[in-house]
Design a protein around this motif. Structure first.
Motif, short mmCIF file in Angstrom:
data_model
loop_
_atom_site.label_atom_id
_atom_site.label_comp_id
_atom_site.label_asym_id
_atom_site.label_seq_id
_atom_site.Cartn_x
_atom_site.Cartn_y
_atom_site.Cartn_z
N LEU A 51 0.86 -1.37 0.01
CA LEU A 51 0.05 0.04 0.11
C LEU A 51 1.01 1.25 0.22
O LEU A 51 0.69 2.12 -1.09
N GLN A 88 -5.70 -4.39 -5.26
CA GLN A 88 -5.20 -5.69 -4.58
C GLN A 88 -6.14 -6.72 -4.83
O GLN A 88 -7.26 -6.58 -4.67
N LYS A 105 -9.77 -5.16 -4.20
CA LYS A 105 -9.80 -4.00 -3.51
C LYS A 105 -9.12 -2.91 -4.32
O LYS A 105 -8.10 -3.13 -4.88
N VAL A 133 -7.49 0.40 -4.59
CA VAL A 133 -6.73 1.09 -3.91
C VAL A 133 -6.42 2.70 -4.32
O VAL A 133 -6.71 3.42 -3.62
N SER A 134 -6.20 2.62 -5.62
CA SER A 134 -6.13 3.95 -6.24
C SER A 134 -6.47 3.94 -7.67
O SER A 134 -6.18 2.80 -8.20
#
Length: 195
Positions: A65, A80, A106, A108-109
């Motif tokens: 992360l 992820q 997921k 993340v960005s």
């Protein structure tokens, strides 16, 4: 230096691998510990080798992360993919792998394309590396005992993978597919680089 400290004692050595999914090119690798310091070193090396905005998928290891954010900033589409494993069965042997029963994705960005969120290519590369390099095989006399020797073998593996090994689906080497080479390198050409 951290690698010397880790090599002196017993413990785990991790091989970090960055793979471009299209040409199957190993963009970067790093042999070290499995902590945040090494994750940042690895991701910074990846970022220095890549131009433009990229999509990255990692497993669920938390150290990624901060490492991805530190290396790429906001210029990345990052997801992820965490595998979910089932409980072990009583009759399994000591080295039996757990059964994957699903995945948790997921974001993340950025805006990663879900069709391209995958760790399959790097997992397959890791299998090829483990099967073809006896240094990864526990309980054999080929298993690495020195971190320096292990790192040297990983370097040889990825040089061969990128420049000398024809990928079955590409029908060329990853370096040729990425436009970095115009022919399949011979072992003699690789050995001459050491001189």
């Amino acid at each position: 230096m951290r690698s010397e400290k880790k090599a002196e004692g017993s413990g785990d050595i991790w091989t970090w691998v960055g793979l471009d999914a299209d040409p199957k090119l190993c963009v970067s690798y790093l042999v070290g510990a499995r902590d945040g310091w090494w994750a940042r070193e690895f991701m910074n090396d990846c970022a220095n080798r890549i131009q433009g905005r990229v999509q990255i998928t990692t497993d669920g290891h938390r150290v990624y992360l901060n490492a991805v954010e530190d290396a790429f900033g906001s210029n990345v589409d990052y997801a992820q993919l965490q595998k979910i494993y089932g409980a072990s069965v009583e009759n399994e042997t000591r080295y039996s792998p757990a059964v994957c029963i699903g995945c948790d994705l997921k974001v993340v960005s950025g805006d990663p394309d879900p069709k391209h969120v995958s760790t399959s290519f790097v997992e397959r590369q890791n299998l090829t590396m483990r099967m073809g390099t006896r240094r990864f095989t526990r309980l054999t006399n080929g298993f690495s005992k020195k971190a320096e020797n292990h790192a040297a073998m990983v370097a040889i593996h990825f040089m061969h993978h990128n420049f000398a090994r024809i990928h079955k689906t590409l029908r060329v080497t990853p370096a040729m597919a990425a436009g970095l080479a115009d022919h399949v390198w011979s072992l003699e050409e690789i050995v001459l680089l050491a001189n």
